[in-house]
Each structure stands twice: as structure tokens, then as C-alpha cells.
Design a protein around this motif. Sequence first.
Motif, PDB file in Angstrom:
ATOM      1  N   GLY A  75       0.133  -3.142   1.624  1.00 44.00           N
ATOM      2  CA  GLY A  75       0.882  -4.308   1.134  1.00 44.00           C
ATOM      3  C   GLY A  75       2.221  -3.898   0.544  1.00 44.00           C
ATOM      4  N   ALA A  78       4.630  -2.737   3.265  1.00 46.25           N
ATOM      5  CA  ALA A  78       5.139  -3.858   4.054  1.00 46.25           C
ATOM      6  C   ALA A  78       6.245  -4.578   3.286  1.00 46.25           C
ATOM      7  N   ASP A  79       6.006  -4.791   2.007  1.00 44.74           N
ATOM      8  CA  ASP A  79       7.020  -5.475   1.206  1.00 44.74           C
ATOM      9  C   ASP A  79       8.297  -4.651   1.116  1.00 44.74           C
ATOM     10  N   PRO A  85       8.972  -8.855  10.745  1.00 45.52           N
ATOM     11  CA  PRO A  85       7.521  -8.678  10.955  1.00 45.52           C
ATOM     12  C   PRO A  85       7.162  -7.369  11.636  1.00 45.52           C
ATOM     13  N   ARG A  88       7.398  -4.620   9.214  1.00 44.21           N
ATOM     14  CA  ARG A  88       6.331  -4.672   8.220  1.00 44.21           C
ATOM     15  C   ARG A  88       5.028  -4.096   8.771  1.00 44.21           C
ATOM     16  N   LEU A  89       4.713  -4.449  10.007  1.00 42.84           N
ATOM     17  CA  LEU A  89       3.486  -3.915  10.603  1.00 42.84           C
ATOM     18  C   LEU A  89       3.598  -2.404  10.814  1.00 42.84           C
ATOM     19  N   ALA A  92       2.947  -0.397   7.844  1.00 45.77           N
ATOM     20  CA  ALA A  92       1.524  -0.219   7.534  1.00 45.77           C
ATOM     21  C   ALA A  92       1.008   1.094   8.100  1.00 45.77           C
ATOM     22  N   THR A 133      -5.613  -8.348   5.834  1.00 47.43           N
ATOM     23  CA  THR A 133      -4.209  -8.028   5.561  1.00 47.43           C
ATOM     24  C   THR A 133      -3.515  -7.525   6.819  1.00 47.43           C
ATOM     25  N   LEU A 134      -4.192  -6.640   7.540  1.00 46.16           N
ATOM     26  CA  LEU A 134      -3.600  -6.097   8.763  1.00 46.16           C
ATOM     27  C   LEU A 134      -3.415  -7.185   9.815  1.00 46.16           C
ATOM     28  N   ASP A 136      -2.936 -10.314   9.292  1.00 48.88           N
ATOM     29  CA  ASP A 136      -1.810 -11.157   8.899  1.00 48.88           C
ATOM     30  C   ASP A 136      -0.482 -10.534   9.297  1.00 48.88           C
ATOM     31  N   LEU A 137      -0.378  -9.230   9.027  1.00 50.76           N
ATOM     32  CA  LEU A 137       0.864  -8.540   9.382  1.00 50.76           C
ATOM     33  C   LEU A 137       1.108  -8.602  10.889  1.00 50.76           C
ATOM     34  N   THR A 141       4.072 -10.982  13.859  1.00 53.64           N
ATOM     35  CA  THR A 141       5.038 -10.382  14.790  1.00 53.64           C
ATOM     36  C   THR A 141       5.286 -11.221  16.029  1.00 53.64           C
TER      37      THR A 141
END
Lengths: 196, 196
Positions: A75, A78-79, A85, A88-89, A92, A133-134, A136-137, A141
Motif C-alpha cells: 500500500g 503504491a501511494d 495505475p 502503482r501495480l 507492488a 489489495t492486489l 484493486d491495484l 489498470t
Amino acid sequence: MSPGRSYHHGDLRAALIEASFEVLAENGLRRFSVAAVARRLQVSSAAPYRHFPDRDHLLSAVSAAAARDLRDAIGSAADAAGPDPADRLAAAAGAYVRYVTRTGAGFHVIFATELYEVADDARREQTRALMSTLLDLAAATHTGSHEDVMLLVEATIAVAHGYTSLFADGFFARNARTADDIANRAVEAAHALTTD
Amino acid sequence: MSPGRSYHHGDLRAALIEASFEVLAENGLRRFSVAAVARRLQVSSAAPYRHFPDRDHLLSAVSAAAARDLRDAIGSAADAAGPDPADRLAAAAGAYVRYVTRTGAGFHVIFATELYEVADDARREQTRALMSTLLDLAAATHTGSHEDVMLLVEATIAVAHGYTSLFADGFFARNARTADDIANRAVEAAHALTTD
DNA sequence: ACTCGATGTAAGAGAGCTCTCACTTGCTAA
DNA sequence: TTAGCAAGTGAGAGCTCTCTTACATCGAGT
């Protein structure tokens, strides 16, 4: 028993989980043992069994803690990566490499087959949250079916886990890579997954 | 000793290596033991030590055999993939997944850290040849420095190994994937590495 | 003050593993 | 034919591990 510490430990349960991470980081899952964890804390080898019925339940608690911490790390990464997107992924994947090379507790521990039979609601919840969480990331995309999103998550994890695993096994030793180097390359490779 | 087989085995050395693959495939490197290999061949647990000075030298021979077979598998897969260089390199990832899920002997065995101290010229040569084959496949995809080619090989291996490792750890169990499914996805992901 | 439950210890059973040692077997070559 | 050697065997030393049992210690509540 070392002087300066009372007969009772205080919070041996938490200490066992923490020390388990150290044993995992040093020895790998292959040589993880309850006895080694007890030695590290300088308690008797019977002490852990006051808190966990067996080795697998200790590993399950470690798995839950790892899933929670890994989710936090992902998290944050990603932030830090900004709004895009795909960035952010990919971040991770980098967070995964950094966390797992530091702690030794990656998906091979979190989803270890020997834990399948261990009933541990806390662990189930943490692993579910991590996957959520994953997902969502990945979902951010692009628009795709739930199935496609899952495939993208799995591909991202595979890249991150592959780099981490090979690094842990000394495959990059001759190139003298650091964990950060490997993390950066995992980010790059993960990024390629979303731009094909 | 089973009836119908003479006191002497014939070629126990080769049989030990072969049986080691089976033990690896069933138990993983984690639970690999010389004793288990001997049991499988129904010879005494002392017999392997006539052919290998210790456990690590047996593993080293397994590593050499795996490197050789894996190189063959990758070569065949590349040829089957046709002339396009990116297709050929990606096919190597698929061959890796299929070979390692079948045999249990992947890069974590071939380059296992415990083998670093084992002097075994045959193994060195086989691992060198394997890497050479991969470097050739990667070099054909684009013009780049030797360093860039190495990075591409490592990324391809990371993808393949990540999928394989997660599959072996049962991560895809709920999705009920077969090894071929995973191999195909590894090919796809590996392909993405060359088209970014 | 006293008891009692939680949490520690020491000791050890039982299992598996690596590797050694003395001995046995049977192929090969003189 | 037979001696010698390569390659088996059985027994076991020594290690580590998991987990159990009986006992010791300490803190918390009455």
C-alpha cells in the motif's frame, strides 16, 4: 535463563513470531525449526508449545503477520508511486521484493501448502485482505473481467516472486546485485505486463 | 534386496540421480534426503555413499543432469516456436515451467547455494552451457549490450521461475490450473518482456 | 497471606537424517 | 581357479527436530 529477565517472558507469543521472521530470513523456510526460534530467544524448546499447539500453527501466525505487513508495504509503495495505475501495480512488485528479501517470508510462506489444513481465521483474513489489495491495484489498470484482473495479479506476483526467489538462492551473486537493484528490475518487468 | 535383481545393482550411480529427480518432484528440495532416494531404489542407506562422498555431491550431479536436460527442453521448445526471436525466447519460459513442474529440479536446485562449494566440473560445464543457450536466444531478440542481454535472460527466468515456484507451492490450487496452463501464461508474460 | 492458573523449565521419547565401519558378494583379470 | 577390488549390506554413532510430561515459578485475585 539470562539474568535481568524474569522467569516469565512477558510476551513470548509475539516474540516467537518476530524471531521466526529472523530465522526465516537467515535459514529460509527449508531450515525453519521451532527449536531454532526458541534458541534465538533463549527459552527452552518446550516454551513455544505453550503458545502454539505445533510448528504449523506457529508458521500460520507468521504467515498472517507477513500478509498484514506485506499488504502495508505494498500500500505504501503504491501511494509513493503516484496516481498512474500501472505504476502503482508495478510498485507492488518492488515492495514485494524488498519485503521478502528482508524478512524471508513471501508467498511461499504465506500460502505454504503445509498451512492448508491449519484452521486459523486470522491468517485467512489477512491473506484475503492482501489479495484484495492486489486485485484493486490490478483492476485500476484497465477494464477487464474479474478473471483477467486475477491473471494480471498472478503475473505480477510471479515476476516479483521469481526475482526474489532467484535472489535468495544466490543466482545473482556473481553480478553482486543488491535487493534494491532486484526490486527495481522487478518493477520494470512488472510494468511490461500492463503495456503489451 | 528384491528377488530378480543381483546383489550388485548395475548402474546405481545413474539410478540414484534418476531417483533423486523423483524425490525432488514429490518432496521438493526441502525434504530431499539421501535416505529417501536409497529407500526408493530399495538399496541400503549406505549404498549411495559408494558413489557420492556426501549429499551435496549427489545434488550436484542432479544439478548437472537437470541443467543438461533443461537445455535440451529449451532448445526443442525454441525450435518448435518458429523463427521469430521473441517467440523463441518466450518459448524457453514455457519449457522451463513444464520441465521443472515435472521434475522438481529448477534453478533453485541447479544454482542452489549449498552447491557453491562443491567442486564439480561437469556441473559447471552444464550450467555454463545452459546459460549460454539462454543468452543466445535473448541476444537474437534485439541488438543490445551483453549486459542488456543478460538482464533480459534474468527477467525471463524470473517470470518462468516465479510461475513455477508459486505453482509448486499450491498458490494456483484454487484455480485448479494445470502445469500447461501455467506454462502458457509464462510464455505470454515472458513475451511481454520483449515488446515494451 | 494464599491459592491457582498461566507460563516457564528440564528431561526425554521417538523419529529421521548424514555418514562411518566392518563385513560380504560377485565380477574380472591373471 | 582364484585373488583382488568395486560395490553392496547391516548396524549404529551422533545429530537435530517435534512434541510430551512432570515439575517450578510468578503474578493476580480473593
